[in-house]
Design a protein around this motif. Structure first.
Motif, mmCIF file in Angstrom:
data_model
loop_
_atom_site.group_PDB
_atom_site.id
_atom_site.type_symbol
_atom_site.label_atom_id
_atom_site.label_comp_id
_atom_site.label_asym_id
_atom_site.label_seq_id
_atom_site.Cartn_x
_atom_site.Cartn_y
_atom_site.Cartn_z
ATOM 1 N N PRO A 30 1.158 -15.391 -1.539
ATOM 2 C CA PRO A 30 1.026 -15.159 -0.098
ATOM 3 C C PRO A 30 1.613 -13.813 0.306
ATOM 4 C CG PRO A 30 1.743 -17.405 -0.508
ATOM 5 C CD PRO A 30 1.768 -16.704 -1.840
ATOM 6 N N GLY A 31 0.873 -13.100 1.140
ATOM 7 C CA GLY A 31 1.305 -11.774 1.560
ATOM 8 C C GLY A 31 0.753 -10.655 0.708
ATOM 9 N N GLY A 32 0.192 -11.021 -0.473
ATOM 10 C CA GLY A 32 -0.358 -9.999 -1.376
ATOM 11 C C GLY A 32 -1.731 -9.542 -0.931
ATOM 12 N N PRO A 33 -2.334 -8.602 -1.630
ATOM 13 C CA PRO A 33 -1.824 -8.020 -2.876
ATOM 14 C C PRO A 33 -0.720 -6.991 -2.624
ATOM 15 C CG PRO A 33 -3.925 -7.028 -2.315
ATOM 16 C CD PRO A 33 -3.695 -8.116 -1.311
ATOM 17 N N TYR A 34 0.175 -6.898 -3.610
ATOM 18 C CA TYR A 34 1.323 -6.010 -3.497
ATOM 19 C C TYR A 34 1.200 -4.759 -4.358
ATOM 20 C CZ TYR A 34 3.553 -10.149 -1.450
ATOM 21 O OH TYR A 34 3.866 -11.231 -0.662
ATOM 22 N N TYR A 35 0.369 -4.837 -5.405
ATOM 23 C CA TYR A 35 0.328 -3.749 -6.379
ATOM 24 C C TYR A 35 -1.115 -3.346 -6.705
ATOM 25 C CZ TYR A 35 5.229 -4.936 -7.082
ATOM 26 O OH TYR A 35 6.560 -5.188 -6.883
ATOM 27 N N ASP A 36 -1.269 -2.089 -7.034
ATOM 28 C CA ASP A 36 -2.545 -1.524 -7.471
ATOM 29 C C ASP A 36 -2.313 -0.938 -8.859
ATOM 30 O OD1 ASP A 36 -5.096 -0.564 -7.581
ATOM 31 O OD2 ASP A 36 -4.733 1.164 -6.274
ATOM 32 N N MET A 37 -2.834 -1.620 -9.892
ATOM 33 C CA MET A 37 -2.548 -1.243 -11.270
ATOM 34 C C MET A 37 -3.588 -0.284 -11.835
ATOM 35 S SD MET A 37 0.262 -2.449 -12.508
ATOM 36 C CE MET A 37 -0.155 -1.962 -14.179
ATOM 37 N N HIS A 38 -3.116 0.686 -12.611
ATOM 38 C CA HIS A 38 -3.992 1.663 -13.264
ATOM 39 C C HIS A 38 -3.604 1.754 -14.738
ATOM 40 C CE1 HIS A 38 -5.453 3.320 -9.364
ATOM 41 N NE2 HIS A 38 -4.240 2.943 -8.964
ATOM 42 N N MET A 39 -4.578 1.539 -15.634
ATOM 43 C CA MET A 39 -4.370 1.753 -17.060
ATOM 44 C C MET A 39 -4.723 3.205 -17.360
ATOM 45 S SD MET A 39 -3.450 -1.273 -18.125
ATOM 46 C CE MET A 39 -2.715 -1.506 -16.504
ATOM 47 N N LEU A 40 -3.783 3.961 -17.883
ATOM 48 C CA LEU A 40 -3.956 5.404 -18.056
ATOM 49 C C LEU A 40 -3.877 5.793 -19.531
ATOM 50 C CD1 LEU A 40 -1.404 6.507 -15.289
ATOM 51 C CD2 LEU A 40 -3.874 6.159 -14.998
ATOM 52 N N SER A 41 -4.627 6.832 -19.889
ATOM 53 C CA SER A 41 -4.499 7.422 -21.221
ATOM 54 C C SER A 41 -4.898 8.889 -21.139
ATOM 55 C CB SER A 41 -5.376 6.698 -22.252
ATOM 56 O OG SER A 41 -6.746 6.941 -22.003
ATOM 57 N N GLU A 42 -4.572 9.620 -22.183
ATOM 58 C CA GLU A 42 -4.796 11.063 -22.162
ATOM 59 C C GLU A 42 -6.270 11.420 -22.034
ATOM 60 O OE1 GLU A 42 -3.539 15.062 -24.717
ATOM 61 O OE2 GLU A 42 -2.940 13.061 -25.411
#
Length: 313
Positions: free
Chosen positions: A31-43
């Motif tokens: 409840p109250g989310g979403p809280y985060y925005d995830m990014h998978m990163l690489s070179e």
């Protein structure tokens, strides 16, 4: 407002580190989310192969500003590329906080981000980290550490404890507890908690000795005589004492003391209990006996452990 998190991956990263991502995923569903925005990163972007042979789709390094930039670890030490280190330095400067999982601490150190800071990593490589990067202050027996705006964790499942701690720092203890319950894990271990387990260190070979140790761990307030433990193992006193020493290298009394010391340390680190209360709860006759056991096990009295736990809370 959602907080952006970037997890930096590289070929050969340890796939269990993605468990940290699950913590933020579960938090988003609360409840109250979403809280985060995830990014998978690489070179270079695209699919990055983990050490388990499972690929993960990533986006190429681009804008370095995140709320939190995290670096995954690996089973074996892997030398970072110049491009990886350049982006890590830029992202660390542009982001609110930087975090490493397991051997990701070596990446942070290689980028010059750990000078003068306290840090932890997998216990098996902690001394190597200190040797290679003497300006870092490595604490090898910690689950996770926050030092300034840099967070680091021990290996493997400690990434879950680190991620839960980040959620708690961002949104409070109640959300972190709700995420832990949803994931069917204990609420996060404190940062100062030991990476080691007494039962794992004893390594009994047979089910009967394991049963006796499990019984002891669940009944630490009892006297736990050799006869009582032998009964739990369904062995005679003589058979039990002989088998116990052969399998663990310790006497039953010494092993019980080890279990009591570990339980006492956990209580001290995870709560605000008085030392005499802790001693009683884990089966020591009195605080002085527990103090002597702590000095034998850790080289310091319980009060020192309590002060250290408060300093990293």
């Amino acid at each position: 407002m959602k907080k952006s998190l970037g997890l930096m991956l590289f070929p050969g990263f340890q796939i269990v580190d993605l468990a940290a991502v699950t913590v933020f995923e579960v938090a988003n569903a609360m409840p109250g989310g979403p809280y985060y925005d995830m990014h998978m990163l690489s070179e270079h972007g695209g699919a990055v192969m983990s050490s388990a042979g499972v690929p993960v789709v990533t986006q190429r390094f681009d804008a370095p500003a995140f709320d939190t930039i995290m670096v995954a670890g690996s089973m074996d030490l892997i030398r970072s590329t110049p491009g990886f280190l350049d982006f890590l330095r830029e992202a660390s400067l542009a982001s609110r906080r930087t975090a490493s999982i397991c051997t990701g601490a070596f990446c942070l150190a290689e980028a010059g981000l750990l000078d003068g800071l306290r840090v932890t990593t997998h216990w098996a490589l902690a001394r190597e980290l200190q040797r290679l990067y003497p300006k870092a202050k490595v604490e090898e027996d910690r689950i996770f550490i926050q030092s300034d705006n840099v967070w680091s964790s021990a290996g493997m499942t400690a990434c879950i404890d680190l991620a839960l701690a980040l959620v708690e720092a961002d949104h409070g203890a109640e959300l972190a507890r709700a995420v832990a319950r949803k994931m069917v894990v204990y609420h996060r271990r404190t940062g100062g908690q030991s990476q080691f387990s007494a039962l794992l260190e004893l390594e009994p070979k047979s089910d009967r000795i394991q049963t006796a140790l499990t019984y002891a761990k669940r009944n630490l307030r009892k006297p736990l005589s050799v006869d009582e433990l032998a009964d739990a193992a369904h062995l005679s006193r003589r058979q039990f004492s002989r088998a116990f020493r052969l399998e663990t290298g310790q006497s039953p009394a010494k092993a019980v003391e080890t279990l009591r010391v570990e339980a006492a340390r956990n209580m001290i680190e995870e709560g605000n209990h008085a030392i005499d209360v802790v001693a009683r709860e884990v089966g020591f006759d009195d605080p002085e006996r527990m103090r002597r056991a702590f000095i034998r096990a850790y080289g310091v009295p319980p009060q020192a452990i309590k002060r250290a736990a408060r300093s990293v809370a």
